[in-house]
Enzyme design. Sequence first.
Site, PDB file in Angstrom:
ATOM      1  N   LYS A 114      80.336  -6.723  40.770  1.00 39.72           N
ATOM      2  CA  LYS A 114      81.002  -7.410  39.647  1.00 39.72           C
ATOM      3  C   LYS A 114      79.955  -7.671  38.577  1.00 39.72           C
ATOM      4  O   LYS A 114      78.764  -7.782  38.879  1.00 39.72           O
ATOM      5  CB  LYS A 114      81.595  -8.742  40.104  1.00 39.72           C
ATOM      6  CG  LYS A 114      82.735  -9.223  39.237  1.00 39.72           C
ATOM      7  CD  LYS A 114      84.051  -8.540  39.600  1.00 39.72           C
ATOM      8  CE  LYS A 114      85.182  -8.943  38.704  1.00 39.72           C
ATOM      9  NZ  LYS A 114      86.465  -8.399  39.177  1.00 39.72           N
ATOM     10  N   ASP A 154      87.834  -6.012  33.320  1.00 40.45           N
ATOM     11  CA  ASP A 154      88.226  -7.287  33.923  1.00 40.45           C
ATOM     12  C   ASP A 154      88.650  -8.184  32.756  1.00 40.45           C
ATOM     13  O   ASP A 154      88.987  -7.661  31.681  1.00 40.45           O
ATOM     14  CB  ASP A 154      87.045  -7.856  34.722  1.00 40.45           C
ATOM     15  CG  ASP A 154      87.460  -8.970  35.664  1.00 40.45           C
ATOM     16  OD1 ASP A 154      88.117  -8.702  36.669  1.00 40.45           O
ATOM     17  OD2 ASP A 154      87.132 -10.143  35.392  1.00 40.45           O
TER      18      ASP A 154
END
Length: 427
Positions: A114, A154
């Site tokens: 991430k 995202d």
Amino acid sequence: MEERQLAKLEPIGPLYEMAQHQFLKAAELIGLEENIKRFLLWPQRILTVHFPVMMDDGEVHVFVGYRVQHSTARGPAKGGIRYHPNVNLDEVASLAFWMTWKCAVMNLPFGGGKGGVKVDPKKLSERELERLSRRFFSEIQIMIGPNRDIPAPDVNTNSQIMAWFMDTYSMNVGATSLGVVTGKPVDLGGSEGRNEATGRGVAIVANEACDVLGMDIKGATVAVQGFGNVGSFAAKIISEEYGAKVVAVSDISGGIYNPEGLDIEDLIRYRDENGGIIKGYPKAQPITNEELLTLDVDILIPAALENAINAEIAKDVKAKIIVEGANGPTTEEAEKILLEKGVFIIPDILANAGGVTVSYFEWVQDLQSFFWDIDDIRKKLKKMMVREFGEVYKTKKKYDTDMRTAAYIVAIERVATAVRRRGYYPM
Ligand code: NAD
């Protein structure tokens, strides 16, 4: 034998600690060996970058960004990059940790990663956003690559930003590399069906849950919190393709309810013409978000934000099935109450994994430079989601536990197998 205290690892943050607890609960249930537990509790790599961006007015601002790879035991890291003023290492590391289990529960050949930049992108011009994106991607490039780590969109990042990332990496290495990020525009190495994938996955597993519980999804009533990418596609597909009746929907502006069922196509049109919100939709009555969550429906789909269902709300939830379209929509306390009431919860790492699964399809198509049509994508997604729902349900039965713990068990066993086979280099 007394354990030697060779290293003291500093905690990363409170969110990461909570994530570690979830992992430990499942790890202990299956008696995971101490060595693997120790290894998987921590992110493998953390990169923090401070980087300059020239603003349109000639001033240089310095931003902070992160890329975290929690595990690469099963393959290159996979996970999105978010732009948000609240981005911090604790959050990024926790999201990377969850990506490891999400990819593993879907049996994708990926580890978890991430990234994020602490920035409010709404305050940047288009050119500033592009400069920030390109410089950030260059800074983290030492960890990135189609066989190392493959980012994706995202919160507040989109297909245009993915196109800039892909171009930046390609310019830096001197060769076009489509497979370095997913979520790209369909006309630049993106995949058909990526937009609808998470919502479609939600509908597929809701149907599977109805099957194992002996309920008919045809005519089953549904409430959906959040009418963005995940919520609107989930509502559309569950009603149009599975025959369920979506009676309530909400977004940031509040909720709407029609016991006869909502026409989702019509509602999407209304939303798009109404500044992106559903408030004022004429063919339904207004309700609050709390009322939506506690409606007497068969299936509840939280698809907005984390911690939407807390203990207070959980007491009044009447749905038989909750499908977690959002990440972390149910608090730990709420989950206890819901499980005691016999609510069947399909956990986020399984329920919303349709998105990362089609991202995997995008990467495969990029690597082979051969693109599939939408029917192919939908067929493959359904096959994989049905199969892994089945694995998780079988595990739930075997350990007599809830679906979340079962999903973690399936994922942990897969990652642990990879670690055992690869060993601890150097031996
Ligand atoms: P989105 O921004 O497209 O939509 C979010 C929706 O939630 C909007 O309709 C917004 O109005 C609504 N919302 C915001 N605050 C709300 C509130 N307080 N009450 C009710 N509704 C509210 O986002 P998305 O891509 O649909 O993502 C939703 C959730 O799903 C997030 O938790 C995200 O992390 C998760 N998720 C998304 C994907 C994906 O592929 N998009 C994949 C996995 C998980």
